[in-house]
Design an enzyme around this catalytic site. Structure first.
Site, PDB file in Angstrom:
ATOM      1  CB  THR A  78       2.524 -10.188  -7.181  1.00 32.18           C
ATOM      2  OG1 THR A  78       2.219  -8.934  -7.805  1.00 32.18           O
ATOM      3  CG2 THR A  78       3.918 -10.115  -6.563  1.00 32.18           C
TER       4      THR A  78
ATOM      5  CG  ASP B 250      -1.995   1.028   1.198  1.00 33.49           C
ATOM      6  OD1 ASP B 250      -1.776   2.116   0.621  1.00 33.49           O
ATOM      7  OD2 ASP B 250      -3.083   0.755   1.734  1.00 33.49           O
TER       8      ASP B 250
END
Length: 219
Positions: A196, A120
């Site tokens: 990812t 984040d």
């Protein structure tokens, strides 16, 4: 990104305490020798693995290493667990807890690598201390990593990448690899890269992927 709550994931986590440590007491160190068959193997930690594509692929590709997925969200932990069970990844453990306590969950100098993948960005200045490359987090990583241990970081966020470079540089870290367009690097770099979920999505949209590898030098 917060995942929508999935009751099956919570139920699965509670059914498998041998694979998931659920919100442990930060005042007590975890005895990882009881979680892995061979604790002498290199230990690698991914902080914030999300749905777990990266960490489960790594565990499958490198059975000679031990891996820990440190994930705050129970739903994400359940998703990782589902893959772990399906692939029978005995070298992967899931720790459902806050990354701010990483130095409480792990003994000093136990890990060889820490992965920060698409964390984040916390773009607002008042949230700087929550960024996983803020100096207090770097200090914790330094405690957990071995003398030659590395932090490997990937993001699609140019602002977070610039911030992380500066933060790590100010902390005195050494950079072994820096890329502002990872997917256009040399073939040997691409061959070693494990994507990812977010990375695959963003790269497919033509967005550059930023990456770096750094260490703390001799302790």
């Amino acid at each position: 990104m917060r995942l929508r709550n999935k009751p099956w994931a919570v139920k699965l986590v509670h059914e498998h305490p041998e694979s998931v440590i659920d919100r442990p007491d930060p005042s007590l160190k975890i005895d990882w020798s009881k979680r892995f068959a061979d604790i002498s193997r290199p230990l690698e930690i991914e902080v914030g693995p999300g749905k777990g594509k990266f960490i489960t692929t790594m565990a499958e590709k490198y059975p000679e290493k031990n891996f820990v997925a440190l994930e705050l969200q129970m739903t994400a932990a359940g998703m990782i667990l589902r893959t772990k069970l399906a692939k029978e990844l005995s070298n992967l453990q899931i720790l459902c807890g806050d990354a701010a306590n990483i130095d409480a969950f792990f003994s000093a100098h136990i890990a060889s690598k820490i992965y920060l993948n698409f964390s984040d960005p916390w773009p607002k200045t008042r949230h700087e201390k929550r960024r996983l490359t803020y100096k207090t987090f770097l200090q914790k990583y330094q405690t957990v990593l071995r003398a030659n241990g590395q932090v490997e970081f990937k993001t699609d966020n140019a602002g977070l990448f610039a911030y992380s470079l500066q933060s790590m540089n100010n902390f005195g870290m050494n950079f072994d690899f820096v890329s502002v367009d990872l997917h256009n690097e040399k073939e040997e770099v691409l061959a070693a890269n494990i994507e990812t979920e977010y990375e695959h999505k963003f790269a497919a949209q033509g967005n550059p992927i930023y990456a770096l590898h750094a260490d703390f030098g001799v302790k």
